[in-house]
Design a protein around this motif. Structure first.
Motif, short mmCIF file in Angstrom:
data_model
loop_
_atom_site.label_atom_id
_atom_site.label_comp_id
_atom_site.label_asym_id
_atom_site.label_seq_id
_atom_site.Cartn_x
_atom_site.Cartn_y
_atom_site.Cartn_z
N ARG A 296 0.83 -1.22 0.00
CA ARG A 296 0.00 0.00 0.00
C ARG A 296 0.86 1.26 0.00
N LEU A 297 2.09 1.12 0.49
CA LEU A 297 3.02 2.26 0.50
C LEU A 297 3.92 2.28 -0.73
N GLY A 298 3.63 1.41 -1.68
CA GLY A 298 4.37 1.44 -2.95
C GLY A 298 5.61 0.57 -2.99
N PHE A 299 5.73 -0.39 -2.07
CA PHE A 299 6.91 -1.24 -2.05
C PHE A 299 6.74 -2.43 -2.99
N ALA A 300 7.80 -2.80 -3.67
CA ALA A 300 7.87 -4.03 -4.44
C ALA A 300 8.56 -5.09 -3.59
N VAL A 301 8.21 -6.35 -3.83
CA VAL A 301 8.72 -7.47 -3.04
C VAL A 301 9.70 -8.27 -3.89
N LEU A 302 10.85 -8.59 -3.30
CA LEU A 302 11.86 -9.38 -3.99
C LEU A 302 12.38 -10.47 -3.05
N GLU A 303 12.43 -11.70 -3.55
CA GLU A 303 13.06 -12.79 -2.82
C GLU A 303 14.46 -13.00 -3.38
N SER A 304 15.46 -13.02 -2.50
CA SER A 304 16.84 -13.22 -2.94
C SER A 304 17.09 -14.70 -3.16
N LYS A 305 17.44 -15.05 -4.40
CA LYS A 305 17.73 -16.44 -4.76
C LYS A 305 19.03 -16.47 -5.54
N TRP A 306 19.62 -17.66 -5.63
CA TRP A 306 20.87 -17.78 -6.38
C TRP A 306 20.67 -17.47 -7.86
N ASP A 307 19.47 -17.75 -8.39
CA ASP A 307 19.28 -17.59 -9.83
C ASP A 307 18.74 -16.22 -10.23
N ASN A 308 18.55 -15.30 -9.27
CA ASN A 308 18.09 -13.97 -9.67
C ASN A 308 19.05 -12.88 -9.18
N HIS A 309 20.33 -13.23 -9.11
CA HIS A 309 21.31 -12.26 -8.63
C HIS A 309 21.36 -10.99 -9.48
N PRO A 310 21.28 -11.07 -10.81
CA PRO A 310 21.28 -9.83 -11.59
C PRO A 310 20.13 -8.91 -11.20
N GLU A 311 18.94 -9.47 -10.99
CA GLU A 311 17.79 -8.65 -10.59
C GLU A 311 18.00 -8.05 -9.20
N GLN A 312 18.64 -8.81 -8.31
CA GLN A 312 18.94 -8.26 -6.99
C GLN A 312 19.83 -7.03 -7.08
N LEU A 313 20.91 -7.14 -7.86
CA LEU A 313 21.84 -6.01 -8.00
C LEU A 313 21.13 -4.78 -8.56
N ALA A 314 20.29 -5.01 -9.57
CA ALA A 314 19.56 -3.88 -10.16
C ALA A 314 18.60 -3.26 -9.16
N ALA A 315 17.90 -4.11 -8.39
CA ALA A 315 16.92 -3.61 -7.43
C ALA A 315 17.60 -2.81 -6.32
N PHE A 316 18.68 -3.33 -5.75
CA PHE A 316 19.36 -2.60 -4.69
C PHE A 316 20.02 -1.33 -5.21
N SER A 317 20.54 -1.39 -6.43
CA SER A 317 21.19 -0.20 -6.99
C SER A 317 20.20 0.93 -7.19
N GLY A 318 18.94 0.58 -7.51
CA GLY A 318 17.95 1.61 -7.77
C GLY A 318 17.09 1.97 -6.57
N ALA A 319 17.32 1.32 -5.45
CA ALA A 319 16.44 1.54 -4.29
C ALA A 319 16.78 2.84 -3.57
N GLU A 320 15.72 3.45 -3.05
CA GLU A 320 15.88 4.60 -2.15
C GLU A 320 15.56 4.21 -0.72
#
Length: 396
Positions: A296-320
């Motif tokens: 409700r506050l606009g957060f996206a949910v991400l589960e950290s897995k071994w096979d989605n490391h590129p998405e993790q890096l992108a998500a953390f790099s763009g996070a405020e």
């Protein structure tokens, strides 16, 4: 850690008893430890060092008095792992070392380098005893290989924090320092390993490093002429990270390794929640309610897995703003931009300074949030209205 196991399970654990038995059996004749592949003792680096690329005492930023209030809060019910056998005792000092040690053996069943002159595991500034996980017997003297090229050991740890911060980032730092010159560095690991190891190897190759992989079997014994040791040490294990200057290189390494996948986090904006779903320990029992409120506050949910490391890096790099439970999945805040706000959730009676330390090193804003006391498998509940109030205050 074993605190989530029942008293009966701990009582029936035979490993400590087997460790004690083998230690006593091999004490009268130290060479018998080599015959059995059982090396229970740890000693500092031997003096057979050919080349030192880095030997630095780095004072971490948590030593600044500005962090004392936060440290005082996390000192209550604190579970930081403090190692009693390290030589220096300053919990705010990281000793960084990159150098080459001559004449080492590496048993394939544990991948723990051993000094063949003393039959002790090689630890940088460490002495004392190991444990069964790193010292269990495994005869490998009948299958031996010699490696003449410079080599480094990368054990296949299946914990992101320990694998990346303790082994792969120091390797990246060694590459920055050209620690093995123009020769080929042999990466000693196992065939079954996290994909992160291969990603770093591929990215370093793209950066121009000469690397080759040696997959060692459990019944092999490697004789290493030149072992590259790249290590950080701190008495407080939660604070061994001291390589912020290597992060730009790490970014390039991963960008090269993931070039075909592109570092994008589709559908994830500046507000990020890291879920521990799928893990065994430290889950939030009312996480569905937490996620509903954060969405409700606009957060996206991400589960950290071994096979989605590129998405993790992108998500953390763009996070405020990053919200998550204490755990390895939060390690990637080291890729967040300065000023990023981090809210770390803990069980009330289990607190650590790991992510506060990472936040301090990268100019991030860190706030803890405490839920209930932990229960079975360290699970705990969260007062969701109170959590959302604190998150809204972060959003400003």
């Amino acid at each position: 850690m074993a605190r989530h196991k029942s008293k009966l399970t701990r009582a029936l654990n035979l490993k400590p008893h087997a460790y004690t038995l083998f230690r006593h059996l091999t004490a009268p004749l130290p060479i018998s430890r080599h015959w059995l592949g059982f090396y229970p003792d740890i000693a500092p680096l031997p003096n057979r060092i050919d080349r030192i690329s880095e030997s630095v005492d780095y004072r971490i930023r948590l030593a600044d008095p500005a962090y004392k209030p936060a440290l005082d809060v996390l000192a209550v019910h604190n579970w930081d792992i403090v190692r009693p056998h390290i030589q220096h005792r300053d919990p705010f000092l990281v000793r960084r070392f990159v150098g080459i040690v001559r004449d080492v053996i590496v048993p394939g069943h544990t991948l723990t380098p051993v000094d063949p002159q003393t039959w002790r595991q090689i630890g940088f500034e460490l002495s004392g005893r190991s444990n069964w996980n790193f010292a269990h017997p495994g005869a490998g003297i009948f299958s031996s290989r010699r490696i003449a090229e410079p080599a480094i050991v990368v054990p296949p740890f299946w914990n992101y924090w320990h694998l990346f911060l303790e082994h792969l980032l120091p390797l990246i730092q060694a590459a920055r320092l050209r620690a093995w010159g123009d020769e080929t560095l042999m990466i000693i690991t196992k065939s079954k390993r996290p994909p992160l190891i291969d990603a770093v190897i591929d990215g370093l190759r793209e950066e121009g490093a000469n690397l080759s992989v040696v997959e060692v079997g459990p019944r092999e014994n490697l004789q290493i002429d030149r072992l590259l040791v790249a290590v950080n040490q701190c008495p407080n294990l939660e604070r061994i990270y001291g390589l912020a200057e290597a992060i730009p290189t790490a970014r390039r390494v991963f960008a090269a390794a993931y070039r075909e996948r592109r570092l994008q986090a589709t559908g994830i904006g500046p507000r990020l929640y890291i879920s521990r779903r799928g893990t065994k320990l430290r889950q939030i029992v009312n996480e569905d309610e937490v996620i509903a409120g954060l969405k409700r506050l606009g957060f996206a949910v991400l589960e950290s897995k071994w096979d989605n490391h590129p998405e993790q890096l992108a998500a953390f790099s763009g996070a405020e703003v990053v919200v998550g439970v204490h755990g390895a999945g939060m390690t990637n805040i080291i890729f967040s931009s300065p000023g990023t706000k981090v809210l770390e959730m803990f069980p009330n009676n289990h607190r650590k300074t790991s992510m506060l330390h990472l936040s301090a090193e990268h100019d991030l804003s860190h706030q803890p949030f405490f839920g209930s006391d932990e229960g079975h498998n360290q699970a705990f509940s969260v007062d969701v209205p109170r959590l959302l109030d604190q998150v809204e205050s972060l959003l400003g």
